[in-house]
Design a protein around this motif. Structure first.
Motif, mmCIF file in Angstrom:
data_model
loop_
_atom_site.group_PDB
_atom_site.id
_atom_site.type_symbol
_atom_site.label_atom_id
_atom_site.label_comp_id
_atom_site.label_asym_id
_atom_site.label_seq_id
_atom_site.Cartn_x
_atom_site.Cartn_y
_atom_site.Cartn_z
ATOM 1 N N ILE A 185 0.835 -1.214 0.000
ATOM 2 C CA ILE A 185 0.000 0.000 0.000
ATOM 3 C C ILE A 185 0.867 1.260 0.000
ATOM 4 N N GLY A 186 2.166 1.064 -0.193
ATOM 5 C CA GLY A 186 3.045 2.205 -0.433
ATOM 6 C C GLY A 186 3.753 2.742 0.791
ATOM 7 N N SER A 187 3.812 1.934 1.831
ATOM 8 C CA SER A 187 4.468 2.403 3.055
ATOM 9 C C SER A 187 5.979 2.576 2.827
ATOM 10 N N PRO A 188 6.546 3.717 3.227
ATOM 11 C CA PRO A 188 7.998 3.870 3.083
ATOM 12 C C PRO A 188 8.742 2.906 4.024
ATOM 13 N N ASN A 189 9.974 2.575 3.678
ATOM 14 C CA ASN A 189 10.762 1.638 4.493
ATOM 15 C C ASN A 189 10.946 2.126 5.920
ATOM 16 N N ARG A 190 10.984 3.464 6.099
ATOM 17 C CA ARG A 190 11.246 3.977 7.448
ATOM 18 C C ARG A 190 10.118 3.596 8.422
ATOM 19 N N VAL A 191 8.899 3.440 7.902
ATOM 20 C CA VAL A 191 7.777 3.028 8.771
ATOM 21 C C VAL A 191 8.017 1.607 9.277
ATOM 22 N N ILE A 192 8.475 0.742 8.386
ATOM 23 C CA ILE A 192 8.698 -0.666 8.741
ATOM 24 C C ILE A 192 9.938 -0.797 9.627
ATOM 25 N N VAL A 193 10.999 -0.102 9.252
ATOM 26 C CA VAL A 193 12.231 -0.135 10.057
ATOM 27 C C VAL A 193 11.938 0.438 11.446
ATOM 28 N N GLY A 194 11.187 1.527 11.482
ATOM 29 C CA GLY A 194 10.845 2.164 12.760
ATOM 30 C C GLY A 194 10.062 1.222 13.645
ATOM 31 N N MET A 195 9.132 0.481 13.061
ATOM 32 C CA MET A 195 8.318 -0.455 13.853
ATOM 33 C C MET A 195 9.208 -1.506 14.516
ATOM 34 N N ILE A 196 10.131 -2.069 13.774
ATOM 35 C CA ILE A 196 10.993 -3.134 14.314
ATOM 36 C C ILE A 196 11.966 -2.567 15.341
ATOM 37 N N LEU A 197 12.565 -1.435 14.991
ATOM 38 C CA LEU A 197 13.560 -0.833 15.887
ATOM 39 C C LEU A 197 12.916 -0.380 17.200
ATOM 40 N N GLN A 198 11.760 0.238 17.095
ATOM 41 C CA GLN A 198 11.090 0.718 18.309
ATOM 42 C C GLN A 198 10.682 -0.448 19.211
ATOM 43 N N GLN A 199 10.232 -1.532 18.608
ATOM 44 C CA GLN A 199 9.858 -2.697 19.414
ATOM 45 C C GLN A 199 11.063 -3.257 20.142
ATOM 46 N N SER A 200 12.162 -3.319 19.431
ATOM 47 C CA SER A 200 13.392 -3.839 20.028
ATOM 48 C C SER A 200 13.833 -2.946 21.187
ATOM 49 N N LEU A 201 13.798 -1.637 20.954
ATOM 50 C CA LEU A 201 14.235 -0.702 21.992
ATOM 51 C C LEU A 201 13.279 -0.728 23.189
ATOM 52 N N LEU A 202 11.987 -0.766 22.893
ATOM 53 C CA LEU A 202 11.016 -0.808 23.993
ATOM 54 C C LEU A 202 11.226 -2.054 24.849
#
Lengths: 238, 400
Positions: B319-336
């Motif tokens: 649906i056109g999501s930029p990579n930063r949205v996906i990278v951010g989701m994984i990185l934020q989960q890891s950090l949290l």
């Protein structure tokens, strides 16, 4: 009708997988146009090239030859047009509906629609309102805060349709949208697509292998062994 | 919309369980650091409480904390006479293990001159030792009550005071008695041993035919007095007068035979580098191993969590999501996960560190450093998930 008036223009679109002796031609010289507001079914058996056609128009699968023009923008000419931003085009011009609804399981119905809007830089506030309106118009006003796991198959597919419509795309591509539904729900979804095509002036391309579901479609394309046969537009509609 | 938080909210139970598990692991890493700091604090406890500038010990030894050091008590007078020395006080140290309530009871006995220094640093209950004999001040860690009696050597000693958390370098709680009591406990022989020694001296002297009876008697008295003497100490500590030169005082004492002056710094180095270095290295190695294990666990969790979301990621891409949205989701989960696990580990340690048999010292610097390491680990660990996510094709969202 001039070129700018077509939602989809495909000319000699060809997709060949592999090279040399192992090359497989999945799609050969497909040529057609689809107007805004037109509902088109693509019928054909498994492996005939329906999905290849859909993914090439959906900017997912790079064509080997031929041209694709979406809403007046040339996106493929041989291969992808150099420097083209496929993601941005998918966000802005295309809506996708899948065989399985493909809703994000950890987002509510409303959030599933909002995510498509927020990706397209719509503010959270506006996205929330627009998502609620869209879901309300599809009789899902009471299901805004339900997760996909709590929705029936028909409801989930309607949420997926709302997500596909969120950014008012010029082209909606639906891949077997009724495959996971019973006949009644399937017919309801198809009727809904027909209504939306007219209301939103979106061209809707529906891939299906179920002849029973294509009642009321404007045109039906048939694909066999990569060759597409499609009825031409009426003289006055060209 | 924060997809990482939404995913965590939806899978809250799984996330909490994972974070608690990881938190326990990080709690162990923190406690290792705390134990390491505790080893330092314990090793230096007596040294710091004594506040001496010079420790005079037996020549060619590293002092009473590292090995056996015996020097005559009266050397204190000579040390006091050295220019620059303001105070000198003898000390004796001995680790004792008794049976108490049917269980081994181990402690570190410190004998000090009641008119000198090196006694209990603080009295938290009761009073300090006032009588020269049979009174004892116990450290809190000995779990003794005021008025309680303890049989040491030939006599009973009454607990008259409780001092703070003073321990030996091995972590045994300390008990203070007067120097003469400590010498009696350490060196005084019981009557059977004295009679046996005297008989042996008599037998040996009787073999010397040239001695007259008077000489024999004189010799017997002197040899017995030396053999039975308890006026031995393990060290004499000295404090310098303001402005006195430490190296000059040390140099002067160094010239005497049989003694070795150690500065506080040297004594501290012997205690820390020599005695707890291996324990420090072992703890350090454990910490590294545990951090590597944590990194592997976080990587695996993030990787499997990414695998679970392949279709979601493919849909987002489609649906056109930029990579930063996906990278951010994984990185934020890891950090949290890392930060919450760290907080859980810290809270668990705060709730339990008092119950550890050895002292745990939590230094803010260590805690901040560990947090920084955990964040770096989370970022690195999330790369495996990010790499997988970036390879996902949007076409994977299609099909049944």
């Amino acid at each position: 009708m001039d070129r700018m008036s077509y939602a989809i223009e495909v000319e000699k679109l060809t997709k060949i997988y592999g090279r040399g002796e192992t090359a497989v031609t999945a799609l050969l010289d497909a040529t057609f146009q689809v107007k805004p507001g037109e509902l088109v079914a693509i019928l054909g058996p498994s492996g005939s090239g329906k999905s290849t056609l859909l993914t090439a128009i959906g900017l997912i699968n790079e064509p080997t030859r031929g041209r694709v023009v979406l809403d007046g923008a040339l996106v493929a000419d041989g291969g992808w047009v150099a420097g083209i931003d496929l993601k941005r085009l998918r966000r802005e011009k295309l809506g996708f509906i899948f065989q399985a609804h493909n809703l994000i399981p950890f987002l509510t119905a409303q959030e599933n629609v909002m995510v498509a809007l927020e990706i397209n830089r719509v503010s959270r506030h506006d996205a929330k309102i627009r998502a609620a309106e869209l879901l309300g118009s599809l009789n899902l006003g009471r299901r805004l805060n339900n997760y996909p796991s709590a929705l029936s198959g028909g409801e989930a597919q309607r949420v997926a349709i709302a997500r596909a419509l969120a950014n008012v795309p010029k082209v909606i591509l639906a891949d077997e949208p009724t495959a996971a539904l019973d006949t009644e729900n399937g017919k309801n979804v198809m009727a809904l697509l027909k209504k939306l095509a007219v209301e939103n002036s979106s061209a809707i391309l529906v891939v299906t292998h179920d002849h029973r579901m294509v009642e009321g479609f404007d045109r039906i394309f048939e694909v066999h062994d990569g060759r597409i046969s499609c009825p031409p537009l009426a003289e006055g509609e060209r | 919309m924060n997809l990482a938080v939404r995913d965590i909210r939806y899978h809250l139970g799984r996330f909490i369980l994972t974070s608690v598990g990881l938190g326990l692991l990080l709690g162990v890493v923190m406690s290792m650091g705390g134990i390491y700091r505790g080893l330092f604090a314990d090793a230096l406890a007596v040294l710091n409480h004594t506040r001496a500038d010079i420790w005079v010990v037996q020549q060619d030894t590293n002092g009473p904390f590292a090995e056996n050091s015996r020097i005559p008590e009266d050397i204190k007078y000579r040390i006091k006479g050295v220019p620059g020395v303001a105070q000198a006080s003898p000390l004796s140290f001995e680790t004792l293990q008794l049976e108490r309530g049917g269980r081994p009871f181990r402690f570190f006995l410190i004998g000090y001159d009641l008119n000198g220094f090196g006694g209990p640093p603080v009295i938290t209950a009761g009073r300090n030792i006032r009588q020269k004999h049979y009174e004892l001040v116990a450290a809190k860690g000995m779990n003794m009550a005021l008025g309680e009696k303890l049989h040491l050597g030939l006599h009973d000693y009454t607990v008259v005071g409780i001092t703070g958390k003073v321990v030996s370098s091995s972590g045994d709680p300390a008990a203070y008695v007067s120097l003469s009591d400590a010498q009696d406990i350490q060196f005084k022989k019981d009557n059977d041993a004295i009679r046996s020694d005297r008989a042996r001296i008599d037998a040996n002297l009787s073999r010397i035919q040239t001695l007259s009876p008077t000489q024999t008697k004189f010799l017997r008295q002197n040899v017995a007095a030396i053999a039975e003497s308890t006026h031995t100490v393990n060290t004499v500590v000295a404090r310098l007068a303001p402005g006195a030169d430490l190296s000059q005082v040390k140099e002067r004492i160094n010239r005497w035979n049989h003694f070795r002056p150690l500065s506080e710094e040297e004594q501290s180095r012997i205690l820390t580098k020599g005695m707890i270095e291996k324990a420090r290295m072992q703890l350090g190695l454990f910490r590294i191993i545990l951090l590597v294990i944590s990194a592997v666990i976080i990587s695996l969790i993030i990787y499997t969590s990414t695998l679970d979301k392949i279709r979601v990621i493919a849909t987002l891409k489609l649906i056109g999501s930029p990579n930063r949205v996906i990278v951010g989701m994984i990185l934020q989960q890891s950090l949290l996960m890392g930060v919450i696990a760290y907080a859980i580990g810290y809270l668990l340690l705060l709730m339990t560190y008092d119950k550890f048999p050895r002292r745990i010292v939590l230094e803010p610097f260590d805690l901040r450093l560990l947090l920084a390491i955990v964040i770096v680990i989370c970022i690195l660990a999330s790369f495996v998930g990010i790499r997988k996510a970036l390879k996902v094709e949007p076409a994977e969202a299609l099909g049944g």
